[in-house]
Motif scaffolding. Structure first.
Motif, PDB file in Angstrom:
ATOM      1  N   ARG A  79      65.378  41.703 -78.459  1.00  0.00           N
ATOM      2  CA  ARG A  79      64.856  40.456 -79.026  1.00  0.00           C
ATOM      3  C   ARG A  79      64.729  39.427 -77.909  1.00  0.00           C
ATOM      4  O   ARG A  79      65.607  39.301 -77.049  1.00  0.00           O
ATOM      5  N   TRP A  80      63.609  38.670 -77.956  1.00  0.00           N
ATOM      6  CA  TRP A  80      63.364  37.655 -76.945  1.00  0.00           C
ATOM      7  C   TRP A  80      63.652  36.262 -77.496  1.00  0.00           C
ATOM      8  O   TRP A  80      63.331  35.948 -78.631  1.00  0.00           O
ATOM      9  N   PHE A  81      64.247  35.437 -76.644  1.00  0.00           N
ATOM     10  CA  PHE A  81      64.555  34.028 -76.914  1.00  0.00           C
ATOM     11  C   PHE A  81      65.471  33.849 -78.135  1.00  0.00           C
ATOM     12  O   PHE A  81      65.169  33.065 -79.041  1.00  0.00           O
ATOM     13  N   ALA A 108      54.075  34.760 -74.439  1.00  0.00           N
ATOM     14  CA  ALA A 108      53.271  35.764 -73.737  1.00  0.00           C
ATOM     15  C   ALA A 108      51.789  35.422 -73.790  1.00  0.00           C
ATOM     16  O   ALA A 108      51.083  35.500 -72.771  1.00  0.00           O
ATOM     17  N   LEU A 109      51.283  35.033 -74.959  1.00  0.00           N
ATOM     18  CA  LEU A 109      49.852  34.756 -75.070  1.00  0.00           C
ATOM     19  C   LEU A 109      49.451  33.533 -74.256  1.00  0.00           C
ATOM     20  O   LEU A 109      48.390  33.513 -73.624  1.00  0.00           O
ATOM     21  N   ARG A 142      58.882  51.094 -68.877  1.00  0.00           N
ATOM     22  CA  ARG A 142      60.333  51.033 -68.846  1.00  0.00           C
ATOM     23  C   ARG A 142      60.825  49.872 -69.707  1.00  0.00           C
ATOM     24  O   ARG A 142      60.281  48.772 -69.664  1.00  0.00           O
ATOM     25  N   LEU A 143      61.853  50.133 -70.505  1.00  0.00           N
ATOM     26  CA  LEU A 143      62.409  49.115 -71.386  1.00  0.00           C
ATOM     27  C   LEU A 143      63.276  48.137 -70.592  1.00  0.00           C
ATOM     28  O   LEU A 143      63.836  48.499 -69.565  1.00  0.00           O
ATOM     29  N   PRO A 144      63.381  46.880 -71.061  1.00  0.00           N
ATOM     30  CA  PRO A 144      62.777  46.351 -72.284  1.00  0.00           C
ATOM     31  C   PRO A 144      61.307  46.013 -72.097  1.00  0.00           C
ATOM     32  O   PRO A 144      60.882  45.652 -70.995  1.00  0.00           O
ATOM     33  N   LEU A 145      60.541  46.122 -73.178  1.00  0.00           N
ATOM     34  CA  LEU A 145      59.172  45.631 -73.164  1.00  0.00           C
ATOM     35  C   LEU A 145      59.195  44.116 -73.023  1.00  0.00           C
ATOM     36  O   LEU A 145      60.149  43.449 -73.426  1.00  0.00           O
ATOM     37  N   PRO A 146      58.140  43.534 -72.461  1.00  0.00           N
ATOM     38  CA  PRO A 146      58.107  42.075 -72.301  1.00  0.00           C
ATOM     39  C   PRO A 146      57.922  41.364 -73.641  1.00  0.00           C
ATOM     40  O   PRO A 146      57.650  42.004 -74.667  1.00  0.00           O
ATOM     41  N   PRO A 147      58.050  40.039 -73.677  1.00  0.00           N
ATOM     42  CA  PRO A 147      57.823  39.288 -74.916  1.00  0.00           C
ATOM     43  C   PRO A 147      56.411  39.512 -75.450  1.00  0.00           C
ATOM     44  O   PRO A 147      55.490  39.834 -74.692  1.00  0.00           O
TER      45      PRO A 147
END
Length: 672
Positions: free
Chosen positions: A58-60, A301-302, A486-491
């Protein structure tokens, strides 16, 4: 909302791609916390990544925001309310509407109020089934405003497919319209929605419908069906026990009436990790697979991609020629342009036929488009009709800086043709519904890298791309293998599948421990350039030699007569598999009789032999009128292969035109 640093203007690179990419991989927490400064938070993030649930991340964590406020209210508050948010260009109706940020904010708040009045609250789901009209933006952003979770289903999906998504998402409300308008027909939505509501096991509280002129079925007809019968066009299998189609427990509400009676809704504070939307992957069969995107990572990210990849900022115009029902539409028609205060073009039309193959160039010229994003399939369709590009030369495209392509592999022949025609960089960016933004692209807003034809350039900062063999070991540069992240995937990438964490793990994270398996095959060369050759099941084995159908298609597409093509691997009792090609010719190409056809086929075989080598053993090729595709432009290679091999197959619900597949069936079954 707390204020943060101003939005970064495009074309202001402060460091090289190499430096940015290295920082994003070596210290992702710091990298994405810095990127988060472009977003307004009610509770700013103090840390970037929560890895307690690995391999699900989870991000943020702990941060709070409102996505709709970031797309709308903050720009109005900053004094930019009169700036154009949406240019609605309906080529099928011949109308253009400019919607300001202030106007869009008001529309969203009022429709959000209508949803609240129908019982929609934070965390509730809303299924959106709309054409390419401003109501799509309004409905999606209204859900984000009140913390509801939207699930957009491509308008025109069959009732049974819509019902499957209703049962999976379990929405409180469905938002729809009278229908969609195409160059030669009108697609009625209300009968399909009525049938889907009756077929679904889940009971929907209300359906909100925006009425458009010129459609046979009106909202009144559906309301009457609750009492009296079945509206025109609805199948008998959806009749309920009373003989009616529209479920008696479902309210059918007029959009305009609901908005007129509603109070504007205030934005709801949500956690960064709360779900923003569910998007079902195209081609789903059986139980739908709903990709979940969150609020915080998605916004961060966007916004980052708009400045660094697409080079579009406040007040500049982006034209993404997709559909809001697909991930490209979610990201770059709706959310990303509005997050950075840009203008987004909402185009209701086709690349050809509305009225001709110059439609995209007309839109780009008329609206001063800086960045145009479309699918390679659309470019090939334009090239087929207008191979010399005469229609493009009729328009002033001086504002256009870059053309981006994604959704299907951009073959070098098409890339070269469109690049020569427009005289601007052609960026092949590769990504998936699951990732939500590019895995690989030329980051022209950060640093324009040298172009390699056939490559989507370098991995995007944030994505640790590795090529693995079948046992999960890294391969040498230039060797084709499984493209993995490779994990983690980005936000901004998927956080899970709706309601099923284990299915998420089984589908994407179990093939190679510590990695997300993209399902695509490709290679990274000595200079770090990424080449995506196709889905891993598009790699064929001819007498022990692994060949990419993408490489074979690239060779075929190089022939001057070919507009587009597909290569599939068929079962062969001697060699395991054999390659079989199908080509569509450019408009104006004349083939005279059987002798002329055989001469052309011989040239095509020779082209592949010269490019790929004798190892391909490429002998089977046929000229066909068209190739079967999904509505997002992907060629149905798997279905073609199953038909040719005599296997059982299911035609994907996302198919654009079933008649194309039916016409191709005899050739597939008998062989070229």
């Amino acid at each position: 909302m707390s204020s943060t640093s101003p939005l970064r203007e495009p074309s202001q690179p402060s460091e090289s791609y190499e430096s940015v990419y290295r920082r994003s991989i070596e210290d992702p927490e710091r990298f994405w916390l810095e990127a988060a400064a472009a977003i307004d938070w009610t509770e700013p993030p103090t840390r970037a990544l929560d890895d307690a649930g690995a391999p699900i991340y989870r991000w943020f964590p702990g941060a709070r925001l409102n996505t709709a406020v970031n797309c709308l209210d903050r720009h109005v508050a900053a004094g930019h309310g009169e700036r154009t948010a949406i240019i609605y260009d309906s080529a099928v109706l011949g109308t253009v509407e400019h919607i300001s940020y202030a106007d869009l904010t008001d529309r969203v708040a009022r429709f959000a109020g209508a949803l609240v009045s129908l019982g929609v609250g934070r965390g509730d789901r809303v299924v959106i089934y709309l054409p390419m009209t401003p109501e799509a933006h309004v409905a999606m952003l209204a859900c984000a405003r009140i913390g509801a979770v939207h699930s957009v289903v491509f308008g025109g999906f069959a009732a049974r497919e819509l019902a499957a998504r209703i049962d999976d998402a379990k929405p409180t409300v469905i938002v729809t319209s009278s229908g969609g308008i195409e160059p030669n027909r009108r697609v009625e939505y209300l009968p399909a929605v009525a049938e889907a509501v009756a077929l679904a096991q889940h009971r929907v509280g209300a359906v909100v419908a925006k009425q458009r002129e010129g459609f046979e079925t009106r909202l009144e007809d559906v309301r009457a069906s609750v009492r009296d019968g079945v509206p025109a066009g609805v199948g008998n299998e959806a009749r309920n026990e009373t003989g009616n189609v529209a479920e008696a427990g479902t309210r059918w509400v007029d959009w305009d009436e609901a908005v007129a009676e509603a109070e504007p809704a205030a934005p709801v504070d949500v956690a960064a990790t709360d779900p923003l939307y569910i998007l079902y992957t195209s081609g789903t069969t059986g139980s739908p697979k709903g990709v979940v995107r969150d609020h915080g990572g998605h916004a961060v990210a966007l916004a980052w991609t708009m400045a660094n990849i697409y080079d579009v900022g406040p007040g500049q115009t982006m034209f993404t020629a997709s559909d809001v029902g697909w991930v490209v539409g979610h990201s770059y028609i709706v959310y990303a342009p509005l997050l950075v205060g840009a203008t987004t073009v909402l185009y209701e039309g086709k690349p050809v036929g509305t009225p001709d193959a110059g439609a995209f160039w007309r839109v780009a010229a008329q609206h001063g488009v800086r960045s145009l994003f479309t699918a390679p399939t659309a470019l090939r369709a334009i090239r087929k009709v207008d191979p010399e590009g005469d229609l493009a030369r009729e328009h002033d495209l001086s504002a256009l800086q870059t053309l981006f392509a994604a959704g299907e592999r951009l073959d070098p022949e098409t890339q070269g043709w469109i690049g020569d025609l427009l005289g601007v960089p052609i960026v092949d960016n590769w990504w998936q519904t699951e990732t939500g933004w590019p895995i690989g692209a030329n980051p022209v807003g950060l640093e324009a890298l040298p172009v390699k034809t056939g490559s989507c350039t370098r991995p995007t900062p944030g994505y640790a791309v590795e090529i693995l063999d079948g046992s999960g070991q890294p391969v040498e540069p230039g060797v084709e293998g499984n493209i993995c992240l490779r994990l983690p995937l980005p936000p901004g990438t998927l956080t899970t599948l709706w309601g099923n964490d284990q299915r998420f793990i089984d589908s994407y994270l179990s093939a190679f421990e510590g990695y997300y398996a993209t399902g695509d095959s490709g290679l990274v060369d000595e200079e770090g350039y990424l080449f995506v050759m196709g889905r891993t099941d598009d790699v064929i084995n001819v007498a022990g030699h692994r060949l990419s159908t993408g490489a074979l298609e690239q060779a075929l597409a190089a022939h001057p007569a070919v507009a587009e093509c597909a290569v599939i691997g068929l079962a062969d009792p001697l060699k395991g598999q054999r390659a079989s090609g199908y080509v569509v010719l450019k408009s104006g190409v004349e083939v005279e009789g059987a002798a002329g056809l055989e001469e052309l086929l011989a040239e095509l075989r020779a082209t592949v032999r010269t490019s790929v080598g004798a190892v391909a053993d490429f002998k089977q090729v046929a000229v066909v009128d068209a190739l079967p595709k999904t509505r997002s432009g992907k060629i149905l290679r798997k279905t073609m292969r199953q038909m040719a091999d005599g296997e059982e197959y299911v035609v994907p619900s996302t198919i654009e035109d079933r008649s194309v597949l039916d016409a191709l069936a005899p050739t597939l079954r008998t062989g070229p």
